[in-house]
Design a protein around this motif. Structure first.
Motif, PDB file in Angstrom:
ATOM      1  N   ILE B  85       1.081   0.109  53.880  1.00 50.84           N
ATOM      2  CA  ILE B  85       1.863   0.672  55.134  1.00 50.84           C
ATOM      3  C   ILE B  85       0.848   0.318  56.526  1.00 50.84           C
ATOM      4  N   GLN B  86       1.326   0.510  57.483  1.00 52.77           N
ATOM      5  CA  GLN B  86       0.650  -0.044  58.787  1.00 52.77           C
ATOM      6  C   GLN B  86      -0.742   0.714  58.975  1.00 52.77           C
ATOM      7  N   GLU B  87      -0.563   2.067  58.452  1.00 50.33           N
ATOM      8  CA  GLU B  87      -1.683   3.112  58.965  1.00 50.33           C
ATOM      9  C   GLU B  87      -2.808   2.758  57.632  1.00 50.33           C
ATOM     10  N   VAL B  88      -2.448   1.867  56.908  1.00 49.04           N
ATOM     11  CA  VAL B  88      -3.445   1.395  55.530  1.00 49.04           C
ATOM     12  C   VAL B  88      -3.320   2.592  54.306  1.00 49.04           C
ATOM     13  N   GLY B  89      -3.810   3.782  54.928  1.00 53.18           N
ATOM     14  CA  GLY B  89      -3.989   4.952  54.381  1.00 53.18           C
ATOM     15  C   GLY B  89      -4.980   4.879  52.980  1.00 53.18           C
ATOM     16  N   LEU B  90      -6.101   4.315  53.254  1.00 52.36           N
ATOM     17  CA  LEU B  90      -7.125   3.936  52.244  1.00 52.36           C
ATOM     18  C   LEU B  90      -7.611   5.700  51.918  1.00 52.36           C
ATOM     19  N   PHE B  91      -7.853   5.970  50.901  1.00 52.43           N
ATOM     20  CA  PHE B  91      -8.363   7.347  50.568  1.00 52.43           C
ATOM     21  C   PHE B  91     -10.153   7.237  50.903  1.00 52.43           C
ATOM     22  N   PRO B  92     -10.142   8.181  51.933  1.00 52.64           N
ATOM     23  CA  PRO B  92     -11.593   8.265  52.413  1.00 52.64           C
ATOM     24  C   PRO B  92     -12.763   8.844  51.408  1.00 52.64           C
ATOM     25  N   ASN B  93     -12.100   9.479  50.574  1.00 50.26           N
ATOM     26  CA  ASN B  93     -13.147  10.075  49.688  1.00 50.26           C
ATOM     27  C   ASN B  93     -13.502   9.177  48.339  1.00 50.26           C
ATOM     28  N   LYS B  94     -12.652   8.109  48.516  1.00 49.07           N
ATOM     29  CA  LYS B  94     -13.123   7.184  47.288  1.00 49.07           C
ATOM     30  C   LYS B  94     -13.562   5.838  47.795  1.00 49.07           C
ATOM     31  N   THR B  95     -14.590   5.170  46.959  1.00 47.36           N
ATOM     32  CA  THR B  95     -14.795   3.970  47.246  1.00 47.36           C
ATOM     33  C   THR B  95     -13.962   2.667  47.490  1.00 47.36           C
ATOM     34  N   ILE B  96     -14.251   1.832  47.811  1.00 49.93           N
ATOM     35  CA  ILE B  96     -13.341   0.612  47.915  1.00 49.93           C
ATOM     36  C   ILE B  96     -12.832   0.254  46.546  1.00 49.93           C
ATOM     37  N   THR B 131     -20.617  -6.653  47.692  1.00 49.96           N
ATOM     38  CA  THR B 131     -20.893  -6.125  49.191  1.00 49.96           C
ATOM     39  C   THR B 131     -19.884  -5.054  49.463  1.00 49.96           C
ATOM     40  N   PHE B 132     -18.632  -5.068  48.839  1.00 48.68           N
ATOM     41  CA  PHE B 132     -17.733  -4.320  49.351  1.00 48.68           C
ATOM     42  C   PHE B 132     -17.239  -3.179  48.142  1.00 48.68           C
ATOM     43  N   ARG B 133     -17.478  -3.559  46.894  1.00 51.11           N
ATOM     44  CA  ARG B 133     -17.148  -2.704  45.819  1.00 51.11           C
ATOM     45  C   ARG B 133     -17.232  -1.357  45.903  1.00 51.11           C
ATOM     46  N   ASP B 134     -18.675  -0.762  46.285  1.00 50.31           N
ATOM     47  CA  ASP B 134     -19.080   0.524  46.541  1.00 50.31           C
ATOM     48  C   ASP B 134     -18.880   1.209  47.827  1.00 50.31           C
ATOM     49  N   ARG B 135     -18.636   0.481  48.664  1.00 50.57           N
ATOM     50  CA  ARG B 135     -18.624   0.989  50.070  1.00 50.57           C
ATOM     51  C   ARG B 135     -17.386   2.141  50.183  1.00 50.57           C
ATOM     52  N   TYR B 136     -17.367   2.879  51.406  1.00 53.37           N
ATOM     53  CA  TYR B 136     -16.322   3.564  51.644  1.00 53.37           C
ATOM     54  C   TYR B 136     -15.249   3.091  52.838  1.00 53.37           C
ATOM     55  N   PRO B 137     -14.152   3.456  52.682  1.00 53.56           N
ATOM     56  CA  PRO B 137     -13.309   2.800  53.840  1.00 53.56           C
ATOM     57  C   PRO B 137     -13.759   3.018  55.173  1.00 53.56           C
ATOM     58  N   VAL B 138     -14.459   4.025  55.466  1.00 51.13           N
ATOM     59  CA  VAL B 138     -14.792   4.131  57.018  1.00 51.13           C
ATOM     60  C   VAL B 138     -16.162   3.272  57.329  1.00 51.13           C
ATOM     61  N   GLU B 139     -16.490   2.656  56.081  1.00 46.59           N
ATOM     62  CA  GLU B 139     -17.668   1.585  56.651  1.00 46.59           C
ATOM     63  C   GLU B 139     -17.141   0.185  56.780  1.00 46.59           C
ATOM     64  N   LEU B 140     -15.760   0.187  56.729  1.00 52.05           N
ATOM     65  CA  LEU B 140     -15.150  -1.194  56.880  1.00 52.05           C
ATOM     66  C   LEU B 140     -14.425  -1.326  58.290  1.00 52.05           C
ATOM     67  N   SER B 141     -14.351  -2.735  58.916  1.00 58.77           N
ATOM     68  CA  SER B 141     -13.673  -2.651  59.993  1.00 58.77           C
ATOM     69  C   SER B 141     -12.326  -2.592  59.868  1.00 58.77           C
ATOM     70  N   GLY B 142     -11.371  -2.364  60.903  1.00 63.29           N
ATOM     71  CA  GLY B 142     -10.149  -2.445  60.793  1.00 63.29           C
ATOM     72  C   GLY B 142      -9.147  -3.523  59.859  1.00 63.29           C
ATOM     73  N   GLY B 143      -9.696  -4.741  60.079  1.00 63.98           N
ATOM     74  CA  GLY B 143      -9.056  -5.850  59.411  1.00 63.98           C
ATOM     75  C   GLY B 143      -9.420  -5.826  58.013  1.00 63.98           C
ATOM     76  N   GLN B 144     -10.526  -5.652  57.900  1.00 64.68           N
ATOM     77  CA  GLN B 144     -11.229  -5.405  56.333  1.00 64.68           C
ATOM     78  C   GLN B 144     -10.505  -4.176  55.501  1.00 64.68           C
ATOM     79  N   GLN B 145     -10.216  -3.258  56.182  1.00 65.45           N
ATOM     80  CA  GLN B 145      -9.570  -2.203  55.817  1.00 65.45           C
ATOM     81  C   GLN B 145      -7.790  -2.625  55.168  1.00 65.45           C
ATOM     82  N   GLN B 146      -7.238  -3.295  56.211  1.00 66.23           N
ATOM     83  CA  GLN B 146      -5.904  -3.773  55.951  1.00 66.23           C
ATOM     84  C   GLN B 146      -5.901  -4.895  54.662  1.00 66.23           C
ATOM     85  N   ARG B 147      -7.298  -5.566  54.701  1.00 65.29           N
ATOM     86  CA  ARG B 147      -7.245  -6.301  53.373  1.00 65.29           C
ATOM     87  C   ARG B 147      -7.299  -5.359  52.017  1.00 65.29           C
TER      88      ARG B 147
END
Lengths: 222, 377
Positions: B85-96, B131-147
């Protein structure tokens, strides 16, 4: 006035009453969580029901504790527990409902709708969404509700000494009837210390239990 | 394959009812990316959400791979389709990792398999797994979150993807980049995709086919080129805009309009005077010089006058050689930028494949505007 002297002379009794106080409040809080958190979650499904449940809890909390003990007396007498710990714990459970239900409800309600939407769309069952997303995100606010309830209960439990529940209220009650000032103040100090201690512990718990990803987000927003 | 049969969705009842999707019929072939296009409130998102039963049908049938979706368990159905979805909706309590692993975990994959899959997806979307596996969504840019949103919807390798403006929340520059990347990935994976967008450019670029909606009705369902060249009615002609000619240029390839055996070829061994005579006789302004099938440059009459030098030396090199798969918009940009009316198209071996002139491109635009559903000029 030698409160310290009194405390030193009555070390054993102080510890015993403090312990009694703690377990009355803890048991009440434990039962209150078992009732309040599920209610808070369930009512998120229906706004109307939620409103009336929260209103009821709101009314409950405005009843003065002495009055509530009075109301509970004839009711609990039916099972032979009109006085003592049972009505005390019952009252504490009732008082705790407002902060617990309200905070749980608000916290679950405030989980961003796109997360719920994403979870549903990915095929997570309602239970799974609750367990993996909604409750972890809601937990800091739920704990904040428990913290309010716990501190409030420590104060109310002191009054429950009048219905024979025991606890640190005994010092206050006894002190008043014997005009023993040191005893009254000692009781008040111990109750206050306990409240401060519990408040701090709960704050720590709140911080420990907040998901890491959420903490990082908060830091960034500062 | 997804078949929509008389699909209708009505919200509310009685006087207040709103028909969001009105008797829609179409099919999405396996491996095809279909964009649902229209202004907000046209029913495109509703149709998408009917497909995985986030909403329930009022009437009609949706059939996915020969199975009526009403006969499939709702949760199972959703797990079998990717959803973004547009808002992506990644769960902030979970890592990538935790976010991408959602559906595989629901499907009870073992953790080793999930780990491999997450790394594979991150690599595919050009995000370094370590680099990304163990990060949290808030640590990513908008474009990365969409990916990550895209990775999450691909995680369990579903055959069907439902995407609701999946790149809607990022800035235009990053959006183009992620669109290109997604098309590259789709070229390999060949998923059946329903892709909701309100952006015409995106619909044209991403879609094998476009379904245009208006007030809940499917107005036209066709390839982007047909929709641009042959809009069914005034509404669609307006929607695709008066510049639809230019938009088609972005879709057409050089090979579609190039002249394969141009009349203006001059061998490099020709003498300057003969070349001049050749151009004058044929009334050509522009000669393309070739040597052993390879274009080496171009000549005009002005270059050739009063000179006896070998034409190989006089010929001016083309500013850019065109490949058959370059789109006409890019070809035209080169022409305008270098003020040159003819360019040379070459194949993979840099051999001459044909020439393309500004006139050829113009003619192709003219054809578009002579189609039906004419706009006001």
């Amino acid at each position: 006035m030698d409160v310290w002297q009194f405390l030193a002379d009555n070390k054993k009794r102080c510890l015993a009453l403090t312990w009694e106080h703690i377990w009355i409040v803890s048991l009440a809080l434990f039962i209150a969580i078992l009732i309040g958190v599920p209610i808070g979650i369930v009512i998120t499904r229906n706004k109307k029901v939620a409103q009336s449940v929260i209103n009821t809890a709101n009314v409950l909390i405005t009843i003065p504790s002495i009055a509530l003990f009075g109301i509970l007396l004839p009711i609990l007498s039916l099972i032979g527990h009109g006085l003592g710990k049972v009505p005390a714990i019952t009252a504490l459970v009732l008082y705790s409902q407002l902060p617990i239900i309200r905070n749980t409800y608000t916290a679950i309600q405030n989980v961003p709708s796109e997360l719920v939407e994403a979870g549903r769309g990915l095929g997570m069952s309602r239970w799974r969404r609750l367990k993996e997303v909604e409750i972890p995100l809601a937990i800091p606010v739920i704990i904040a509700g428990l913290r309010t309830a716990a501190v409030m209960n420590i104060g109310i439990a002191a009054i429950a000494a009048y219905i024979g529940a025991g606890g640190l209220g005994v010092f206050i009650q006894e002190g008043i009837s014997r005009v023993h000032q040191e005893m009254i103040v000692a009781g008040a100090i111990l109750v206050s210390l306990l409240a401060i201690l519990v408040d701090g512990t709960m704050a720590l718990l709140e911080r420990l239990i907040t998901p890491k990803g959420v903490k990082i987000g908060r830091k960034q927003n500062q | 394959m997804i078949q929509y049969e008389n699909v209708t969705k009505i919200f509310g009842s009685g006087d207040k009812s709103v028909t969001a999707v009105d008797n829609v019929n179409f099919e999405v072939e396996k491996g095809e990316l279909v964009t649902l296009l229209g202004p907000s409130g046209c029913g495109k998102t509703t149709l998408l959400r009917l497909t995985n039963r986030l909403l329930s049908l009022t009437q009609g049938k949706i059939i996915v791979d020969d199975q009526n979706i009403m006969d499939i368990n709702r949760v199972k159905l959703r797990q079998s389709m990717g959803y973004a979805i547009q808002e992506v909706g990644l769960f902030p309590n979970k890592t990538i990792y935790g976010n991408i692993a959602i559906v595989p975990r629901l499907l009870k994959w073992d953790e080793d398999r999930i780990r491999d899959r997450v790394d594979e997806l991150l690599t595919m979307l050009q995000l370094e797994p370590d680099t990304f596996r163990d990060r949290y969504p808030v640590e990513l840019s908008g474009g990365q979150q969409q990916r990550i949103g895209v990775a999450r919807c691909l995680a369990a390798d579903p055959k069907i993807l439902l995407m609701d403006e999946p790149f809607g929340a990022i800035d235009p520059i990053n959006r183009v980049e992620i669109q290109d990347e997604f098309l590259r990935v789709q070229g390999k994976l060949k998923k059946t995709i329903i892709f909701v967008t309100h952006d015409l450019q995106e619909a044209i670029k991403m879609g094998d086919k476009i379904a245009i909606f208006q007030e809940g009705q499917l107005i036209q369902y066709d390839t982007p080129e047909t929709i641009l060249t042959n809009p069914k009615n005034e509404y669609i002609a307006d929607f695709v805009g008066t510049d639809r000619g230019l938009k088609v240029l972005g879709l057409r390839k050089a090979k579609d309009v190039m002249v394969e055996n141009p009349a203006n070829l001059i061998q490099a061994s020709t003498k300057a005077s003969d070349a001049l005579k050749f151009l004058q006789d044929k009334k050509l302004e522009h000669g393309t010089v070739v040597e052993k099938e390879k274009p080496i440059g171009y000549l005009t009459s002005a270059n050739l006058e009063e000179t006896e030098a070998p034409i190989k030396e006089i010929a001016e090199a083309y500013p850019k050689l065109i490949t058959p798969y370059d789109n006409l918009k890019d070809v035209m940009s080169v022409m305008l930028m270098y003020d040159i009316r003819v360019l040379c198209v070459v194949d993979e071996d840099n051999n001459m494949a044909g020439t393309i002139s500004l006139e050829d491109i113009q003619k192709s635009i003219m054809k578009i505007y002579s189609g039906t559903g004419e706009d006001k000029h």
